[in-house]
Write an enzyme that holds these catalytic residues in place. Structure first.
Site, PDB file in Angstrom:
ATOM      1  CD1 TRP A 102      -8.168   4.762  54.969  1.00  0.00           C
ATOM      2  CD2 TRP A 102      -7.724   5.125  51.665  1.00  0.00           C
ATOM      3  NE1 TRP A 102      -8.655   6.109  54.615  1.00  0.00           N
ATOM      4  CE2 TRP A 102      -8.105   6.582  53.113  1.00  0.00           C
ATOM      5  CE3 TRP A 102      -7.605   4.722  51.191  1.00  0.00           C
ATOM      6  CZ2 TRP A 102      -8.954   7.621  51.955  1.00  0.00           C
ATOM      7  CZ3 TRP A 102      -8.209   6.102  50.422  1.00  0.00           C
ATOM      8  CH2 TRP A 102      -8.732   7.478  50.823  1.00  0.00           C
ATOM      9  CG  ASP A 172      -1.614   2.382  52.604  1.00  0.00           C
ATOM     10  OD1 ASP A 172      -1.019   3.476  52.503  1.00  0.00           O
ATOM     11  OD2 ASP A 172      -3.314   2.865  52.245  1.00  0.00           O
ATOM     12  CE  LYS A 196      -3.971   9.541  55.705  1.00  0.00           C
ATOM     13  NZ  LYS A 196      -4.833  10.794  55.973  1.00  0.00           N
TER      14      LYS A 196
END
Length: 360
Positions: A102, A172, A196
């Site tokens: 990511w 993030d 999530k």
């Protein structure tokens, strides 16, 4: 069919209490005589929900008054590009710390809008550690420093907040927000996809310090401007109303559980149980350095990869779902977000020990 223990990395498990409440309110929400999906986002009822949910999140994270909380659309990938669009000029540079897939994607998607410098990376270790702080090549004039506190795929997590001086720190937090207490004042901007630890996919929570909103260029289309969304209290355009509603229920659930302090203690216990089971076994392994292991996403590998299919099939039959590892790594991955209980992790490790005893 019965509801399984869902260890999916995302979209991920939601608290059962939240799902049951959403189910009971699906046709008629409160006094609206309609679903929350069917009413105007500018109605008094929805605006009350929006205000209350923001306050609940502020309470949970102790968000200072000089930060705006935005409920936006898209996922983290969209904001990989949207952040430099708002906070940087094309001739400026930004630093990126890359500790997994990511982080790599954040660099790739941000590069058209800012000169993205990789100030540190752990690619040489195949993303099994955090780069030593002494090796970071930070630019004191960078317009921001971006990092991913928790890498969902590689299972690597920062255990503290890096000190970066006066450069705004951007995180993030898609896969670890609300999992433990953090000091929001250490950050310039925090963003997280909801799927999530917050709720349903399609919603992004973004927390931004007031002074950074002043960087948003007037020349940009208003729909992409964080300043415009802040001015409109996230109602500049029609938001993801059902996703916002689900997030509001999750925030209430978190408060009822004791908030992020209690969740942090629970998540630490869950992770310790799962990692100790892996470490004490000759059958399973986890490649991440102990000091960088994620509390949220635990990749693990069988000593005999030819048994992967049997492991997944038997796990599914036992009601344990979502354990297949990401295609980048293979193997297995157990994502143990807030909605996963300690008892569910105990069920998983009992299965793992039994499988190892029969196949090891």
């Amino acid at each position: 069919m019965t509801r399984g223990c869902n260890f999916s990395a995302g979209p991920a498990a939601l608290p059962e209490e939240v799902l049951r409440q959403a189910q009971s309110e699906l046709l008629e929400w409160g006094s609206a005589r309609a679903s929350v999906m069917e009413i105007s986002h500018r109605s008094r009822a929805f605006m009350d929900l929006a205000e209350e949910s923001e306050q609940d999140l502020r309470d949970l994270m102790s968000i200072p008054d000089n930060y705006r909380v935005l409920f936006l659309q898209g996922g983290a990938t969209q904001h990989f590009a949207q952040i430099p669009m708002n906070l940087a000029r094309p001739d400026q540079s930004a630093d990126y710390i890359v500790t997994g897939a990511w982080g790599e994607k954040a660099v790739r998607e941000g590069s058209p809008y800012v000169q993205a410098r990789i100030a540190a990376s752990s690619i040489d270790s195949h993303y099994t550690r955090i780069p030593a702080r002494s090796a970071w090549d930070l630019d004191p004039d960078a317009c921001y420093l971006h990092y991913t506190p928790n890498e969902t795929i590689h299972g690597v997590e920062f255990q503290d907040v890096p000190e970066v001086g006066n450069v705004p720190l951007i995180a993030d937090m898609s896969s670890d927000i609300l999992s433990r207490p953090i000091d929001v004042s250490r950050f310039g901007l925090i963003y997280a996809g909801a799927q999530k630890n917050i709720g349903a996919s399609g919603l992004v929570i973004l927390i931004i310090r007031d002074d950074l909103l002043e960087r948003c260029p007037d020349s940009m289309a208003r729909i992409f401007s964080y300043a415009e969304h802040a001015a409109g209290r996230s109602l500049f355009n029609t938001p993801n109303t059902y996703g916002w509603y689900l997030a509001s229920l999750v925030f209430k659930w978190l408060k009822a559980q004791g908030g992020v302090v209690a969740m942090g203690e629970r998540n630490k216990s869950k992770a310790e149980l799962l990692y100790s089971t892996i470490d004490q076994s000759d059958f399973y392994s986890n490649p991440v350095e102990a000091s960088a292991r994620s509390w949220m996403n635990v990749p693990f590998f069988l000593g005999r990869p030819e048994l992967d299919a049997a492991f997944l099939a038997e796990a599914d039959a036992a009601g344990l779902i979502g354990l297949k590892g990401h295609r980048v790594l293979g193997g297995m991955r157990a994502s143990i977000y807030n909605a996963i209980s300690l008892d569910q992790v105990r069920t998983l490790v009992d299965f793992m020990r039994d499988f190892a005893s029969r196949h090891g």
